[in-house]
Design a protein around this motif. Sequence first.
Motif, mmCIF file in Angstrom:
data_model
loop_
_atom_site.group_PDB
_atom_site.id
_atom_site.type_symbol
_atom_site.label_atom_id
_atom_site.label_comp_id
_atom_site.label_asym_id
_atom_site.label_seq_id
_atom_site.Cartn_x
_atom_site.Cartn_y
_atom_site.Cartn_z
ATOM 1 N N THR A 23 0.851 -1.176 0.000
ATOM 2 C CA THR A 23 0.000 0.000 0.000
ATOM 3 C C THR A 23 0.892 1.233 0.000
ATOM 4 O OG1 THR A 23 -1.697 -1.190 1.231
ATOM 5 C CG2 THR A 23 -1.842 1.220 1.204
ATOM 6 N N LEU A 24 0.745 2.049 -1.025
ATOM 7 C CA LEU A 24 1.533 3.274 -1.093
ATOM 8 C C LEU A 24 1.039 4.258 -0.047
ATOM 9 C CD1 LEU A 24 1.806 3.898 -4.943
ATOM 10 C CD2 LEU A 24 3.598 3.115 -3.396
ATOM 11 N N VAL A 25 1.958 4.946 0.566
ATOM 12 C CA VAL A 25 1.623 5.986 1.529
ATOM 13 C C VAL A 25 1.025 7.156 0.759
ATOM 14 C CG1 VAL A 25 2.592 7.565 3.252
ATOM 15 C CG2 VAL A 25 3.504 5.256 3.029
ATOM 16 N N ALA A 26 -0.019 7.763 1.285
ATOM 17 C CA ALA A 26 -0.644 8.910 0.633
ATOM 18 C C ALA A 26 0.411 9.980 0.371
ATOM 19 C CB ALA A 26 -1.753 9.475 1.509
ATOM 20 N N GLY A 27 0.392 10.529 -0.836
ATOM 21 C CA GLY A 27 1.336 11.576 -1.198
ATOM 22 C C GLY A 27 2.637 11.067 -1.786
ATOM 23 N N THR A 28 2.758 9.760 -2.024
ATOM 24 C CA THR A 28 3.987 9.218 -2.601
ATOM 25 C C THR A 28 4.260 9.911 -3.938
ATOM 26 O OG1 THR A 28 3.644 7.073 -1.547
ATOM 27 C CG2 THR A 28 5.158 7.128 -3.408
ATOM 28 N N VAL A 29 5.478 10.368 -4.115
ATOM 29 C CA VAL A 29 5.867 11.147 -5.286
ATOM 30 C C VAL A 29 6.293 10.226 -6.423
ATOM 31 C CG1 VAL A 29 7.480 12.917 -6.095
ATOM 32 C CG2 VAL A 29 6.623 13.001 -3.768
ATOM 33 N N LEU A 39 10.592 1.455 -4.874
ATOM 34 C CA LEU A 39 10.326 0.508 -3.802
ATOM 35 C C LEU A 39 11.168 -0.730 -4.075
ATOM 36 C CD1 LEU A 39 6.452 0.826 -3.880
ATOM 37 C CD2 LEU A 39 8.004 1.995 -2.325
ATOM 38 N N ILE A 40 11.975 -1.147 -3.096
ATOM 39 C CA ILE A 40 12.871 -2.287 -3.281
ATOM 40 C C ILE A 40 12.463 -3.406 -2.335
ATOM 41 C CG2 ILE A 40 15.263 -3.083 -3.170
ATOM 42 C CD1 ILE A 40 16.078 -0.148 -3.738
ATOM 43 N N PHE A 41 12.192 -4.568 -2.906
ATOM 44 C CA PHE A 41 11.849 -5.760 -2.141
ATOM 45 C C PHE A 41 13.039 -6.706 -2.242
ATOM 46 C CE2 PHE A 41 7.949 -3.826 -3.617
ATOM 47 C CZ PHE A 41 7.186 -3.778 -2.465
ATOM 48 N N PHE A 92 -5.963 18.689 -12.583
ATOM 49 C CA PHE A 92 -5.025 19.039 -11.517
ATOM 50 C C PHE A 92 -3.592 18.737 -11.934
ATOM 51 C CE2 PHE A 92 -9.020 18.056 -9.349
ATOM 52 C CZ PHE A 92 -9.190 19.194 -8.571
ATOM 53 N N LEU A 93 -2.683 19.598 -11.468
ATOM 54 C CA LEU A 93 -1.254 19.406 -11.695
ATOM 55 C C LEU A 93 -0.579 19.416 -10.329
ATOM 56 C CD1 LEU A 93 1.276 19.328 -13.550
ATOM 57 C CD2 LEU A 93 1.250 21.825 -13.458
ATOM 58 N N ARG A 94 0.241 18.416 -10.079
ATOM 59 C CA ARG A 94 0.940 18.336 -8.795
ATOM 60 C C ARG A 94 2.290 19.033 -8.898
ATOM 61 N NH1 ARG A 94 2.275 12.970 -5.192
ATOM 62 N NH2 ARG A 94 3.281 14.092 -3.512
ATOM 63 N N LYS A 95 2.560 19.913 -7.938
ATOM 64 C CA LYS A 95 3.874 20.546 -7.794
ATOM 65 C C LYS A 95 4.259 20.393 -6.334
ATOM 66 C CE LYS A 95 3.427 23.980 -11.464
ATOM 67 N NZ LYS A 95 3.391 25.425 -11.781
ATOM 68 N N GLY A 96 5.101 19.415 -6.057
ATOM 69 C CA GLY A 96 5.448 19.118 -4.665
ATOM 70 C C GLY A 96 4.217 18.623 -3.933
ATOM 71 N N GLN A 119 -5.766 30.158 -2.800
ATOM 72 C CA GLN A 119 -5.047 29.045 -2.182
ATOM 73 C C GLN A 119 -5.862 28.516 -1.006
ATOM 74 O OE1 GLN A 119 -0.849 29.598 -1.926
ATOM 75 N NE2 GLN A 119 -0.681 28.413 -0.052
ATOM 76 N N ILE A 120 -6.131 27.201 -1.036
ATOM 77 C CA ILE A 120 -6.904 26.560 0.024
ATOM 78 C C ILE A 120 -5.981 25.582 0.744
ATOM 79 C CG2 ILE A 120 -8.960 25.222 0.580
ATOM 80 C CD1 ILE A 120 -10.076 26.121 -2.186
ATOM 81 N N GLY A 121 -5.571 25.953 1.938
ATOM 82 C CA GLY A 121 -4.650 25.136 2.719
ATOM 83 C C GLY A 121 -5.252 23.795 3.111
ATOM 84 N N GLY A 122 -4.386 22.778 3.152
ATOM 85 C CA GLY A 122 -4.813 21.459 3.583
ATOM 86 C C GLY A 122 -5.589 20.662 2.546
ATOM 87 N N LYS A 123 -5.697 21.188 1.322
ATOM 88 C CA LYS A 123 -6.445 20.482 0.265
ATOM 89 C C LYS A 123 -5.532 20.015 -0.866
ATOM 90 C CE LYS A 123 -10.426 20.823 2.211
ATOM 91 N NZ LYS A 123 -11.073 19.619 2.729
ATOM 92 N N GLY A 124 -4.221 20.022 -0.606
ATOM 93 C CA GLY A 124 -3.267 19.521 -1.596
ATOM 94 C C GLY A 124 -2.955 18.058 -1.331
ATOM 95 N N MET A 125 -1.756 17.641 -1.697
ATOM 96 C CA MET A 125 -1.324 16.255 -1.513
ATOM 97 C C MET A 125 -0.749 16.070 -0.111
ATOM 98 S SD MET A 125 -2.164 14.941 -4.347
ATOM 99 C CE MET A 125 -1.411 13.334 -4.315
#
Length: 182
Positions: free
Chosen positions: A34-40, A45-47, A74-78, A142-148
């Motif tokens: 399970t990927l952690v929320a916000g994984t860039v 990932l190494i197994f 939507f476009l992700r920047k950081g 800008q709406i804080g807390g609504k990004g990744m």
Amino acid sequence: ECTACGGHGWVPQSKCSKCGGHGVHQETHTMSYTLVAGTVGGTRLIFKGFGDQAPHANSGDVILSVNELKHSRFLRKGENLHSDVYLTLEEALLGWSREIEHLDGEILHVSHHDVVKSDPVMSKTMRSKPHDFVTPMGSSLQIGGKGMAGSGYKRGALVLHLKIQIPELSEEQQEGVKFLLP
């Protein structure tokens, strides 16, 4: 190379029923992660030890690389998400409101009252007043807390870039605008 031992210097007394005396056999494993929320995108990932194996050698690794898919709105920047909101000239001058559907399906209600305006002369920013309807060209919201999701469970911001669509005007409409403007 010796055909009996394959160059290993020994021949097994009895052959294993799984590998037939080759030292390795093929298996299929199902792995889940399970990927952690916000994984860039670009995260690897190494197994360790779950890759191919050769006789008398350590197993290799399975390496997965995370790729981000492009989104239509939507476009992700950081940790921040960016999106464009298009306004008519009428809306930019007289006020507007929108319902924006977020990535997670949440409906966000935004309007001209939420726009923060900057005053370059005073070097400060201020929130729109209730009677202030005009949305300046190049404004953003800008709406804080609504990004990744980011490090430490902190979320980035959703940045809405307000784009004012200037219409083509006929000569008659141009004259009407000239009459209205000081």
